[in-house]
Design a protein around this motif. Sequence first.
Motif, mmCIF file in Angstrom:
data_model
loop_
_atom_site.group_PDB
_atom_site.id
_atom_site.type_symbol
_atom_site.label_atom_id
_atom_site.label_comp_id
_atom_site.label_asym_id
_atom_site.label_seq_id
_atom_site.Cartn_x
_atom_site.Cartn_y
_atom_site.Cartn_z
ATOM 1 N N GLY A 25 17.358 15.819 3.292
ATOM 2 C CA GLY A 25 16.366 14.756 3.304
ATOM 3 C C GLY A 25 15.080 15.069 4.028
ATOM 4 N N GLN A 26 14.718 16.344 4.105
ATOM 5 C CA GLN A 26 13.474 16.685 4.793
ATOM 6 C C GLN A 26 12.306 16.447 3.837
ATOM 7 N N GLU A 27 11.752 15.252 3.923
ATOM 8 C CA GLU A 27 10.632 14.859 3.064
ATOM 9 C C GLU A 27 9.908 13.683 3.677
ATOM 10 N N MET A 28 8.662 13.536 3.351
ATOM 11 C CA MET A 28 7.869 12.374 3.760
ATOM 12 C C MET A 28 7.021 11.924 2.593
ATOM 13 N N PHE A 29 6.566 10.680 2.653
ATOM 14 C CA PHE A 29 5.663 10.208 1.612
ATOM 15 C C PHE A 29 4.686 9.201 2.201
ATOM 16 N N GLU A 30 3.624 8.973 1.469
ATOM 17 C CA GLU A 30 2.623 7.984 1.840
ATOM 18 C C GLU A 30 2.324 7.104 0.640
ATOM 19 N N GLY A 31 1.573 6.053 0.847
ATOM 20 C CA GLY A 31 1.183 5.169 -0.238
ATOM 21 C C GLY A 31 -0.164 4.532 0.053
ATOM 22 N N LEU A 32 -1.076 4.638 -0.871
ATOM 23 C CA LEU A 32 -2.379 3.988 -0.756
ATOM 24 C C LEU A 32 -2.871 3.685 -2.153
ATOM 25 N N LYS A 33 -4.050 3.089 -2.263
ATOM 26 C CA LYS A 33 -4.549 2.671 -3.572
ATOM 27 C C LYS A 33 -6.020 3.026 -3.740
ATOM 28 N N ALA A 34 -6.410 3.152 -5.000
ATOM 29 C CA ALA A 34 -7.822 3.226 -5.378
ATOM 30 C C ALA A 34 -8.155 1.961 -6.153
ATOM 31 N N TYR A 35 -9.339 1.424 -5.893
ATOM 32 C CA TYR A 35 -9.748 0.146 -6.471
ATOM 33 C C TYR A 35 -11.056 0.329 -7.232
ATOM 34 N N LYS A 36 -11.131 -0.292 -8.403
ATOM 35 C CA LYS A 36 -12.384 -0.325 -9.146
ATOM 36 C C LYS A 36 -13.105 -1.610 -8.751
ATOM 37 N N GLY A 37 -14.167 -1.461 -7.985
ATOM 38 C CA GLY A 37 -14.847 -2.613 -7.417
ATOM 39 C C GLY A 37 -15.598 -3.433 -8.443
ATOM 40 N N VAL A 38 -16.018 -4.612 -8.012
ATOM 41 C CA VAL A 38 -16.787 -5.489 -8.894
ATOM 42 C C VAL A 38 -18.128 -4.861 -9.263
ATOM 43 N N ASP A 39 -18.569 -3.876 -8.478
ATOM 44 C CA ASP A 39 -19.823 -3.165 -8.756
ATOM 45 C C ASP A 39 -19.599 -1.903 -9.587
ATOM 46 N N GLY A 40 -18.350 -1.693 -10.029
ATOM 47 C CA GLY A 40 -18.036 -0.515 -10.835
ATOM 48 C C GLY A 40 -17.716 0.728 -10.032
ATOM 49 N N LYS A 41 -17.845 0.665 -8.712
ATOM 50 C CA LYS A 41 -17.578 1.823 -7.868
ATOM 51 C C LYS A 41 -16.093 1.913 -7.529
ATOM 52 N N THR A 42 -15.614 3.144 -7.359
ATOM 53 C CA THR A 42 -14.224 3.378 -6.970
ATOM 54 C C THR A 42 -14.143 3.485 -5.459
ATOM 55 N N ARG A 43 -13.196 2.742 -4.879
ATOM 56 C CA ARG A 43 -13.034 2.721 -3.427
ATOM 57 C C ARG A 43 -11.613 3.077 -3.024
ATOM 58 N N LEU A 44 -11.489 3.789 -1.911
ATOM 59 C CA LEU A 44 -10.228 3.983 -1.198
ATOM 60 C C LEU A 44 -10.294 3.154 0.069
ATOM 61 N N PHE A 45 -9.125 2.747 0.563
ATOM 62 C CA PHE A 45 -9.067 1.908 1.758
ATOM 63 C C PHE A 45 -8.404 2.671 2.902
ATOM 64 N N ARG A 46 -9.213 3.094 3.855
ATOM 65 C CA ARG A 46 -8.753 3.746 5.082
ATOM 66 C C ARG A 46 -7.844 4.957 4.825
ATOM 67 N N PRO A 47 -8.210 5.873 3.928
ATOM 68 C CA PRO A 47 -7.322 6.999 3.626
ATOM 69 C C PRO A 47 -7.069 7.912 4.824
ATOM 70 N N GLU A 48 -8.018 7.941 5.772
ATOM 71 C CA GLU A 48 -7.807 8.776 6.956
ATOM 72 C C GLU A 48 -6.631 8.288 7.787
ATOM 73 N N MET A 49 -6.334 6.969 7.715
ATOM 74 C CA MET A 49 -5.178 6.429 8.427
ATOM 75 C C MET A 49 -3.881 6.913 7.790
ATOM 76 N N ASN A 50 -3.856 7.006 6.474
ATOM 77 C CA ASN A 50 -2.685 7.572 5.801
ATOM 78 C C ASN A 50 -2.486 9.028 6.180
#
Length: 354
Positions: free
Chosen positions: A65-90
């Motif tokens: 069981g030597q494994e790790m994982f993370e989870g985050l999201k990319a969002y398509k904003g109302v302005d059409g731009k793609t955003r990540l939320f605090r990826p440095e924290m992940n």
Amino acid sequence: MNISITKTTNPMQKPAPDAPLGFGKIPTDHMFIMNYTEGKGWHDARIIPYQNISLAPSAMVFHYGQEMFEGLKAYKGVDGKTRLFRPEMNAKRANASNERLCIPNLPEEDFVEAVKALVKVDEDWIPTTEGASLYIRPFIIATDEFLGVAPSKTYLFIIILSPSGAYYASGLAPVGIWIEDDYVRAVKGGIGYAKTGGNYAASLAAQVKAHDDGYSQVLWLDGVERKYIEEVGAMNIFFKIDGKIITPMLNGSILPGITRNSVINVCKSWGYEVEERKISVDELIDAQKSGKLEECFGTGTAAVISPVGKLRFKDDVMTINNNEIGPVSQKLYDTITGIQWGKCEDTFGWTVTL
């Protein structure tokens, strides 16, 4: 980091705009992969078409069981731009898990760069329907072909993507939570704070028991005294008691949630007194009986805010706020998702725009 990119020549069919996406069921066209070899370090960063991976039956991840994982999201904003939320924290949390699991450190800037590069390649997979997003799953697995118990000397760092629908398809509805009084998931000094599969495997028996009784999630108590609230299976937990926002303190057996940290910062900015401390199940029961338990909600990447309308502990069933979403829960959901989709000003500097 030099990332080679090989585009697929056989792109998969994207879901129709109105198709139900669910969560984590649909892969995108590409994946990121990078190798680790002892003495060489991390190497051969590449983006390739999504495909199966081949491992020996003796690969150490299967046995120890030597494994790790993370989870985050990319969002398509109302302005059409793609955003990540605090990826440095992940990235920081990934290395905290790596350290505990004897997995080599992954430079945080490489983690973020890899996420950004892969999302950019498959950017047209980000759904644009209300509440939908592109789920990002980075993970590391041990690959040595060895049946002895020891840290692996080789690893794979992989990132896959999946378009996912709104967590609450029919609105932000409160859930029922089962406070577990039999099984234990983690203890201080163990791996409870690491994001690793073993923590989730340890939660399944209680999760099945809770579901069979009509509850959505399991809320764990501490593994020693069996009386202090810790976290829900897939979320951190918060309570509004007599005007204060209270959440269990990080003690080594609780996942340091990124949404948890965000909620604490937002609540403080609104002037709420926020307490990170031990809170016993008896204190919760007393607060509910005295009318001081005003709201309860979970926090996590998938749901952002999950209002809790009912808590069960043994023979006590506590109904919270008439099983309706509370004003703080709603405002937090609106604020954080507003930042993620570019609807609200990001005064905290949390989003990364591609």
